[in-house]
Scaffold this motif. Structure first.
Motif, PDB file in Angstrom:
ATOM      1  N   TYR A  46     -17.437  10.481  -7.201  1.00  0.00           N
ATOM      2  CA  TYR A  46     -16.834  10.352  -6.121  1.00  0.00           C
ATOM      3  C   TYR A  46     -16.199   8.913  -6.024  1.00  0.00           C
ATOM      4  O   TYR A  46     -16.920   7.990  -6.492  1.00  0.00           O
ATOM      5  N   VAL A  47     -14.980   8.713  -5.229  1.00  0.00           N
ATOM      6  CA  VAL A  47     -14.705   7.299  -5.102  1.00  0.00           C
ATOM      7  C   VAL A  47     -14.694   7.044  -3.557  1.00  0.00           C
ATOM      8  O   VAL A  47     -14.541   7.784  -2.803  1.00  0.00           O
ATOM      9  N   LEU A  48     -15.462   5.974  -2.987  1.00  0.00           N
ATOM     10  CA  LEU A  48     -15.688   5.710  -1.684  1.00  0.00           C
ATOM     11  C   LEU A  48     -14.663   4.468  -1.327  1.00  0.00           C
ATOM     12  O   LEU A  48     -14.663   3.480  -1.860  1.00  0.00           O
ATOM     13  N   ASN A  49     -13.913   4.845  -0.294  1.00  0.00           N
ATOM     14  CA  ASN A  49     -12.914   3.884   0.448  1.00  0.00           C
ATOM     15  C   ASN A  49     -13.342   3.706   1.807  1.00  0.00           C
ATOM     16  O   ASN A  49     -13.487   4.580   2.583  1.00  0.00           O
ATOM     17  N   ILE A  50     -13.393   2.462   2.082  1.00  0.00           N
ATOM     18  CA  ILE A  50     -13.825   1.955   3.541  1.00  0.00           C
ATOM     19  C   ILE A  50     -12.736   1.063   3.986  1.00  0.00           C
ATOM     20  O   ILE A  50     -12.477   0.064   3.371  1.00  0.00           O
ATOM     21  N   PHE A  51     -12.101   1.407   5.069  1.00  0.00           N
ATOM     22  CA  PHE A  51     -10.867   0.514   5.600  1.00  0.00           C
ATOM     23  C   PHE A  51     -11.373   0.134   6.962  1.00  0.00           C
ATOM     24  O   PHE A  51     -12.705   0.020   7.197  1.00  0.00           O
ATOM     25  N   GLY A  52     -10.412  -0.433   7.732  1.00  0.00           N
ATOM     26  CA  GLY A  52     -10.769  -1.211   8.832  1.00  0.00           C
ATOM     27  C   GLY A  52     -10.251  -0.664   9.919  1.00  0.00           C
ATOM     28  O   GLY A  52     -10.055   0.494  10.268  1.00  0.00           O
ATOM     29  N   GLU A  53     -10.203  -1.643  10.737  1.00  0.00           N
ATOM     30  CA  GLU A  53      -9.932  -1.537  12.498  1.00  0.00           C
ATOM     31  C   GLU A  53     -11.106  -0.889  13.040  1.00  0.00           C
ATOM     32  O   GLU A  53     -11.927  -1.404  13.797  1.00  0.00           O
ATOM     33  N   SER A  60     -13.651  10.622  -2.138  1.00  0.00           N
ATOM     34  CA  SER A  60     -12.776  11.762  -2.989  1.00  0.00           C
ATOM     35  C   SER A  60     -12.997  11.279  -4.551  1.00  0.00           C
ATOM     36  O   SER A  60     -14.016  10.669  -4.865  1.00  0.00           O
ATOM     37  N   ASP A  61     -12.272  12.261  -5.263  1.00  0.00           N
ATOM     38  CA  ASP A  61     -12.484  12.078  -6.611  1.00  0.00           C
ATOM     39  C   ASP A  61     -11.530  11.155  -7.108  1.00  0.00           C
ATOM     40  O   ASP A  61     -10.543  10.423  -6.302  1.00  0.00           O
ATOM     41  N   ASP A  62     -11.379  10.636  -8.414  1.00  0.00           N
ATOM     42  CA  ASP A  62     -10.661   9.409  -8.896  1.00  0.00           C
ATOM     43  C   ASP A  62      -9.077   9.752  -8.705  1.00  0.00           C
ATOM     44  O   ASP A  62      -8.376   8.812  -8.552  1.00  0.00           O
ATOM     45  N   GLU A  63      -8.728  11.109  -8.862  1.00  0.00           N
ATOM     46  CA  GLU A  63      -7.375  11.267  -8.945  1.00  0.00           C
ATOM     47  C   GLU A  63      -6.520  11.188  -7.249  1.00  0.00           C
ATOM     48  O   GLU A  63      -5.603  10.409  -7.109  1.00  0.00           O
ATOM     49  N   ALA A  64      -7.569  11.374  -6.236  1.00  0.00           N
ATOM     50  CA  ALA A  64      -6.913  11.417  -4.971  1.00  0.00           C
ATOM     51  C   ALA A  64      -7.308  10.089  -4.333  1.00  0.00           C
ATOM     52  O   ALA A  64      -6.454   9.669  -3.613  1.00  0.00           O
ATOM     53  N   ALA A  65      -8.078   9.149  -4.987  1.00  0.00           N
ATOM     54  CA  ALA A  65      -8.241   7.939  -4.462  1.00  0.00           C
ATOM     55  C   ALA A  65      -7.039   6.876  -4.039  1.00  0.00           C
ATOM     56  O   ALA A  65      -7.102   6.688  -3.073  1.00  0.00           O
ATOM     57  N   PRO A  66      -6.313   6.557  -5.039  1.00  0.00           N
ATOM     58  CA  PRO A  66      -5.284   5.731  -4.827  1.00  0.00           C
ATOM     59  C   PRO A  66      -3.979   6.302  -3.703  1.00  0.00           C
ATOM     60  O   PRO A  66      -3.453   5.749  -3.016  1.00  0.00           O
ATOM     61  N   VAL A  67      -3.876   7.548  -3.711  1.00  0.00           N
ATOM     62  CA  VAL A  67      -3.043   8.241  -2.912  1.00  0.00           C
ATOM     63  C   VAL A  67      -3.637   8.066  -1.277  1.00  0.00           C
ATOM     64  O   VAL A  67      -2.854   7.790  -0.393  1.00  0.00           O
ATOM     65  N   ILE A  68      -5.051   8.258  -1.165  1.00  0.00           N
ATOM     66  CA  ILE A  68      -5.651   8.150   0.050  1.00  0.00           C
ATOM     67  C   ILE A  68      -5.385   6.624   0.414  1.00  0.00           C
ATOM     68  O   ILE A  68      -5.101   6.628   1.559  1.00  0.00           O
ATOM     69  N   TYR A  69      -5.700   5.871  -0.261  1.00  0.00           N
ATOM     70  CA  TYR A  69      -5.740   4.317  -0.136  1.00  0.00           C
ATOM     71  C   TYR A  69      -4.249   3.989   0.189  1.00  0.00           C
ATOM     72  O   TYR A  69      -4.096   3.329   1.111  1.00  0.00           O
ATOM     73  N   LEU A  71      -1.985   5.961   1.561  1.00  0.00           N
ATOM     74  CA  LEU A  71      -1.634   6.692   3.041  1.00  0.00           C
ATOM     75  C   LEU A  71      -2.291   5.632   4.186  1.00  0.00           C
ATOM     76  O   LEU A  71      -1.727   5.485   5.184  1.00  0.00           O
ATOM     77  N   ILE A  72      -3.476   5.375   3.840  1.00  0.00           N
ATOM     78  CA  ILE A  72      -4.299   4.610   4.868  1.00  0.00           C
ATOM     79  C   ILE A  72      -3.707   3.451   4.904  1.00  0.00           C
ATOM     80  O   ILE A  72      -3.594   2.831   6.130  1.00  0.00           O
ATOM     81  N   ASP A  73      -3.368   2.735   3.925  1.00  0.00           N
ATOM     82  CA  ASP A  73      -2.796   1.421   3.908  1.00  0.00           C
ATOM     83  C   ASP A  73      -1.606   1.285   4.716  1.00  0.00           C
ATOM     84  O   ASP A  73      -1.035   0.399   5.559  1.00  0.00           O
ATOM     85  N   GLU A  74      -0.576   2.228   4.336  1.00  0.00           N
ATOM     86  CA  GLU A  74       0.696   2.594   4.868  1.00  0.00           C
ATOM     87  C   GLU A  74       0.550   2.628   6.560  1.00  0.00           C
ATOM     88  O   GLU A  74       1.011   1.987   7.336  1.00  0.00           O
ATOM     89  N   TYR A  75      -0.292   3.419   6.910  1.00  0.00           N
ATOM     90  CA  TYR A  75      -0.774   3.811   8.274  1.00  0.00           C
ATOM     91  C   TYR A  75      -1.123   2.583   8.897  1.00  0.00           C
ATOM     92  O   TYR A  75      -0.702   2.120   9.984  1.00  0.00           O
ATOM     93  N   LEU A  76      -1.931   1.754   8.388  1.00  0.00           N
ATOM     94  CA  LEU A  76      -2.526   0.177   9.128  1.00  0.00           C
ATOM     95  C   LEU A  76      -1.640  -0.535   9.074  1.00  0.00           C
ATOM     96  O   LEU A  76      -1.295  -1.455  10.130  1.00  0.00           O
TER      97      LEU A  76
END
Length: 88
Positions: A46-53, A60-69, A71-76
């Motif tokens: 799995y890939v672990l992504n921890i974001f802020g605020e 997630s898996d390797d394939e979904a990780a950049p997409v999730i990153y 999305l969250i980055d755009e949202y923040l």
């Protein structure tokens, strides 16, 4: 005897309450907890992504990780822009 379902929660809270500074909280609780998460996730592929605020944790898996990153980055970024618009 099985542990209570909230045993980890209670243990983490007790450990956090003993920390008098942000540095000790980071060193004694947060870093070891995140290191354990990273180790388990890596062992399972799995890939672990921890974001802020406040709290954003994505596993997630390797394939979904950049997409999730992205999305969250755009949202923040959009929240930060909204906050600036509200101030100005």
């Amino acid at each position: 005897m099985a542990k209570r379902p909230d045993a980890l929660h209670r243990d983490l809270l007790a450990r956090m309450e003993q920390c008098q500074t942000a540095e000790s909280l980071n060193d004694e609780v947060i870093i070891p907890f995140v290191a354990a998460l990273e180790k388990v996730c890596a062992a399972r592929g799995y890939v672990l992504n921890i974001f802020g605020e406040s709290a954003n944790l994505a596993v997630s898996d390797d394939e979904a990780a950049p997409v999730i990153y992205d999305l969250i980055d755009e949202y923040l970024d959009s929240r930060a822009a909204d906050d600036q618009d509200d101030e100005g």
